[in-house]
Design an enzyme around this catalytic site. Sequence first.
Site, mmCIF file in Angstrom:
data_model
loop_
_atom_site.group_PDB
_atom_site.id
_atom_site.type_symbol
_atom_site.label_atom_id
_atom_site.label_comp_id
_atom_site.label_asym_id
_atom_site.label_seq_id
_atom_site.Cartn_x
_atom_site.Cartn_y
_atom_site.Cartn_z
ATOM 1 C CG ASP A 176 10.091 -16.677 32.445
ATOM 2 O OD1 ASP A 176 10.578 -15.486 32.327
ATOM 3 O OD2 ASP A 176 9.550 -17.168 33.313
ATOM 4 C CG HIS A 177 9.434 -11.755 28.392
ATOM 5 N ND1 HIS A 177 8.188 -12.295 28.835
ATOM 6 C CD2 HIS A 177 9.683 -10.574 28.489
ATOM 7 C CE1 HIS A 177 7.680 -10.998 29.717
ATOM 8 N NE2 HIS A 177 8.596 -10.040 29.496
ATOM 9 C CE LYS A 181 11.908 -8.482 31.455
ATOM 10 N NZ LYS A 181 11.385 -7.471 30.426
ATOM 11 C CD GLU A 215 3.668 -5.599 34.221
ATOM 12 O OE1 GLU A 215 3.832 -5.580 33.369
ATOM 13 O OE2 GLU A 215 2.737 -6.266 35.006
ATOM 14 C CG ASP A 234 0.329 -12.396 34.064
ATOM 15 O OD1 ASP A 234 0.335 -13.048 32.644
ATOM 16 O OD2 ASP A 234 0.373 -11.422 34.140
ATOM 17 C CG HIS A 239 7.894 -13.261 34.098
ATOM 18 N ND1 HIS A 239 8.237 -14.178 33.018
ATOM 19 C CD2 HIS A 239 6.752 -12.765 33.733
ATOM 20 C CE1 HIS A 239 7.508 -13.995 32.109
ATOM 21 N NE2 HIS A 239 6.610 -13.057 32.398
ATOM 22 C CE LYS A 330 -0.279 -7.057 34.715
ATOM 23 N NZ LYS A 330 0.748 -7.368 33.814
HETATM 24 C C1 BG6 Z 1 4.020 -11.087 30.807
HETATM 25 C C2 BG6 Z 1 2.748 -11.071 31.515
HETATM 26 O O1 BG6 Z 1 4.314 -12.423 30.597
HETATM 27 O O2 BG6 Z 1 4.734 -10.163 31.218
HETATM 28 C C3 BG6 Z 1 2.061 -9.567 31.468
HETATM 29 O O3 BG6 Z 1 1.728 -11.961 31.141
HETATM 30 C C4 BG6 Z 1 3.280 -8.592 32.038
HETATM 31 O O4 BG6 Z 1 1.165 -9.212 32.335
HETATM 32 C C5 BG6 Z 1 4.619 -8.874 31.132
HETATM 33 O O5 BG6 Z 1 2.803 -7.237 31.974
HETATM 34 C C6 BG6 Z 1 5.622 -7.943 31.646
HETATM 35 O O6 BG6 Z 1 6.871 -7.955 30.723
HETATM 36 P P1 BG6 Z 1 7.965 -6.804 30.763
HETATM 37 O O7 BG6 Z 1 8.970 -7.492 29.915
HETATM 38 O O8 BG6 Z 1 7.301 -5.521 30.302
HETATM 39 O O9 BG6 Z 1 8.269 -6.508 32.258
#
Ligand code: BG6
Length: 482
Positions: A176-177, A181, A215, A234, A239, A330
Amino acid sequence: VSRVIPVETFDLVIFGGTGDLARRKILPGLFRRFLAGQMPESSRIIGAARSELDADGYRKMIADAVAEFGGEESSNTKALQTFLERLDYVAIDAKGDGGWADLAKLVRPDVIQAFYFSVAPSLFGDLAERLHTNGIATEHSRIVVEKPFGRDLASAHALNATLAEHFDEKQIYRIDHYLGKETVQNLMAIRFGNVLFEPLWNNHYVDHIQITVSETVGVTGRGAYYDRSGAMRDMVQNHLMQLLCLIAMEPPGEFEADAVRDEKLKVIRALQPIDNHHIVRGQYDAGPDSQSYREDVENPRSFTESFIAMRCHIANWRWAGVPFYLRTGKKMKARSSEIAVVFKDLGHTIFEGDEARHRNILSIRLQPNEGIDLQVTIKEPGPGGMRLIDVPLDMTFADALGDDAEEVPDAYERLIMDVIRGNQTLFMRGDEVEAAWRWTDPLIEGWEARNDVPKLYEPGSAGPEDAMMLLHRDGRKWRDIK
Ligand code: BG6
């Protein structure tokens, strides 16, 4: 003096090595780690995908990707050349035999092996199995899997079961990126490394908590995926939920992967069911010069949400009665992610004529301008008497770190290096992912069953009006998105 932690020699195989994520994030990130001196000389990165490329063709593809997505560092052509020499490529058939013998020859059994599954989840089982039948994976290998990890509890459970047939949980790194952060990790440092906050971190002192991930991008180009997911699957299920866990969890006994993940799991399990009254789903409308969501996903009857706001409660001693307001969307007015801990009002003021409500707010900014600020009340400087104002005690990381700020690795870089180091703290455990779906499933099923129509909102706004009402009704208001 370099503060980079050295890692051991590795072979990293990227299935889906020609794909979008590999070209945008993984390879440019690895190049940055290479520049930082974190890639031992004999380490190799092996791209594996369907395309009939040779190693040179792949190197050329990655050189272009680094030029396009790699930022300033990509101008370091000499270093890039050396980096490219460590790349190799195998054309592979995930569902057949093609390429596996070649891969087996390239991957060395006596170094750290990591296999990054940057492919559709429907291929996870095939890859996991073939890595074993071809004698490539060992009990020390690691696999990295991307989200989406399933689309509901049943599919996530099935995926976990498939992976478990071939790999132990200790070998599985679910990305989970958001956990990679910088500020997200800082959240743990702030909570558990200071005496100041933890005593106040409960329902005696905290009025409510807001988590916003806003976003500006829409969903053009990934409509097919997104329209089947929506903001809940998503963003929230993974997240936002992870952020919520880190904010709300009890202090783990030690800073160790399972100790941390056990505490996160308890938070998810303590989340109360939400009734629809406390959820607002939105979908962006057309703007003066932009398409509507439905046009972007080419589905004129789509009921999928591109925005969601909700009020959650955690049923435990620490948080009883404290609302957690989450929102993400979004095409909003700014790219801005923040967690705000809003403390309670003073019960009584001793300052005459001071009717304003003064509140301490701890704001943790994920992006942009990563940093933390604490709103405190002080006397307005000057001769105006004892007048109170609120000012931020601001710690923007870029200011605090000076030149070192450039060295801060991006989420993917950090997480990949954690895989090589064998540190699972910032990865989701299988039971965590399942618990998160267990909580979101009934909500999603509910609105799918009744064909719930999301509220339209203007692109460039803060979401639908109803989202404002969600807090208004409770006598609160969202923080500005800026
Ligand atoms: C992703 C989602 O996991 O995270 C995207 O699938 C989203 O929809 C993105 O835009 C957001 O990541 P970050 O790092 O740009 O906040």
